[in-house]
Design an enzyme around this catalytic site. Structure first.
Site, PDB file in Angstrom:
ATOM      1  CB  SER A   1     -32.806  64.157 -33.021  1.00 45.51           C
ATOM      2  OG  SER A   1     -31.595  64.777 -32.678  1.00 45.51           O
TER       3      SER A   1
ATOM      4  CE  LYS B   1     -22.253  63.345 -30.560  1.00 40.81           C
ATOM      5  NZ  LYS B   1     -22.151  64.752 -30.892  1.00 40.81           N
TER       6      LYS B   1
ATOM      7  N   GLY C   1     -13.564  74.114 -24.315  1.00 37.81           N
ATOM      8  CA  GLY C   1     -13.828  72.695 -24.102  1.00 37.81           C
ATOM      9  C   GLY C   1     -12.849  71.840 -24.882  1.00 37.81           C
ATOM     10  CB  ALA C   2     -10.591  69.522 -24.392  1.00 42.12           C
TER      11      ALA C   2
ATOM     12  CE1 TYR D   1     -30.482  70.761 -29.072  1.00 41.88           C
ATOM     13  CE2 TYR D   1     -28.187  70.455 -29.670  1.00 41.88           C
ATOM     14  CZ  TYR D   1     -29.375  69.957 -29.177  1.00 41.88           C
ATOM     15  OH  TYR D   1     -29.435  68.649 -28.765  1.00 41.88           O
TER      16      TYR D   1
END
Ligand code: NAP
Length: 416
Positions: free
Chosen positions: A15, A56, A116-117, A196
């Site tokens: 980032s 998050k 996924g969840a 990524y």
């Protein structure tokens, strides 16, 4: 820190590199322990931050206003302070949409399987619906309701047309995994992987080998950062070109892997590319010598070729998980398809194509001691180099010009 990223473990985050390409503001990484999150959110005087795993959802109670998208998804990855209030957004949603568009994968009327969840899975599922998917199903280790199927239960052909990986399977440091076997998906039209690092996971490589359009998560990462910077600086036009930033980050992270016949120029080119780009240069034969503690011909003579190839594969597996290197490969390294597969995860394989008459037999190279041996080797190996190559670069002229063409190629490719 005025602008930056908070999360649990940020050691391999891209980032800072991406955000500092977008504006002149510095962007810092701050690892926050779970017990420090409340204090950070209520007292730290940041202007705007991004939020990653595992916060998050946990930052949401500290926010004054949450955007509709973020509230519907249940996750916030961007927090902006404005007139004393904290506003939360989810730019992963738009980032994923931009990634799908960039990869040319359409969702209209297609059945989608999200692996996924967790937070990313909820986001990409919402984005898939917004792009017109006819159905979205989650595949997980332990299904919790009728909308989820079991990952381990996918053993027969299934009808899904798009697969999105939103699990960490295949992510650094364990590059070996893939969450599903694509042979069970006969109607597959596209694969998108949120991971990524590596740039191309096994799942992405599986799809590309089967001729199915596929992309790794770097574009999503770049796009969500671009959208976050727009929110960080409201009213300003930042003037970035998202595709351009993506290509820059991709080329910085991609390993330049040089392969070809003995004496084709891999070592000279490796050194030159390193000095021209500032990248670290690695030579697999040097790394093998370090590992075996003797010269290669001596090891060959005492232990045989297979023992040498085994050490070579170990060295290549290590190199393959690194990024932004220049690598000169031993001439026979790509004979083993699993070496090629590993190298492609983070690398662009460059076949350094030098005409047979320009190659030099060398006493200390066991398989190319004289011209006849070289010619025999060339007839076996050149087809392998050609089929493994992402790009073929002629090296019969000036070596600097060869290096310039390689740099140009790495900077212009979009990695698919
Ligand atoms: P998360 O909230 O922790 O969710 C992870 C999900 O993966 C959960 O459903 C978990 O299942 C599942 N999972 C974990 N290990 C698994 C395994 N070995 N086999 C099968 N399923 C497994 O994480 P997240 O935030 O959604 O992130 C998921 C991935 O997306 C990460 O690799 C992250 O780096 C990537 N990501 C990328 C971007 C981008 O910009 N490219 C953005 C966001 C996320 P259980 O519930 O069974 O544990």
């Amino acid at each position: 820190m005025e602008y930056g990223l908070i999360g649990g473990h940020l050691g391999h985050s891209f980032s800072k590199t991406i955000h500092e390409m977008l504006t002149d503001c510095s962007y810092d990484l701050m690892e926050v322990a779970p017990e420090d999150l409340p204090g950070f959110m209520t007292s730290y005087p940041f202007k705007a931050i991004n939020v990653t795993i595992p916060y998050k959802e946990k930052v949401m109670p500290f926010l004054d206003v949450i955007s509709e998208d973020a509230a519907a998804i249940g996750a916030v990855n961007t927090v902006v302070r404005h007139e004393g209030k904290l506003f939360g957004y989810n730019t992963d949603f738009m980032g994923f949409t931009a990634m799908a568009r960039s990869a040319g994968i359409g969702f209209e009327g297609r059945s989608v399987l999200v692996l996924g969840a967790g937070g990313a899975a909820k986001t990409v599922a919402a984005a898939a619906v917004s792009m017109g998917a006819s159905s979205v199903t989650h595949a997980v280790r332990t299904p919790r309701d009728a909308s989820q199927i079991s990952l381990s239960g996918i053993v027969e052909p299934v009808e899904y047309e798009i697969i999105i990986n939103a699990t960490p399977v295949g992510m650094f440091p364990d590059l070996s995994g893939r969450a599903v076997d694509l042979r069970h998906f006969p109607r597959l039209k596209g694969v998108l992987d949120c991971v990524y690092n590596p740039l191309r996971t096994n799942l992405v490589l599986d799809a590309q080998e089967a001729g199915v359009p596929a992309a790794g998560g770097l574009y999503m990462l770049v796009a969500q950062a671009c959208f976050a910077e727009d929110l960080f600086h409201p009213g300003e036009t930042l003037g970035y070109d998202m595709d351009d930033i993506f290509r820059k980050v991709l080329s910085e992270k991609t390993n330049i892997v040089l392969m070809g016949m003995p004496s084709c120029g891999k070592t000279t080119l490796g050194r030159l590319l390193s000095s021209m780009t500032g990248r670290q240069w690695l030579d697999t034969d040097d790394l093998i010598r370090e590992r075996i503690g003797m010269d290669i011909p001596e090891f060959f003579a005492g232990n045989g070729e297979q023992a040498f190839r085994d050490v070579e594969s170990e060295v290549i597996a290590d190199i393959s998980s690194r990024q932004g290197m220049v690598v000169s490969l031993g001439g026979g390294a790509v004979l083993n398809p699993s070496n090629v597969r590993n190298l492609k995860m983070n690398g662009c394989l460059v076949y350094v194509d030098r005409a047979l008459e320009n190659l030099q037999p060398t006493e200390d190279r066991p398989l190319s001691r004289d011209r006849e041996a070289l010619a025999r080797l060339a007839s076996r190996r050149i087809p392998v180099y050609r089929s493994a190559a992402d790009v073929i670069i002629d090296n019969n002229g000036q070596v600097r010009s060869t290096a310039e063409r390689i740099i140009q190629h790495i900077g212009s490719t979009d990695g698919r």
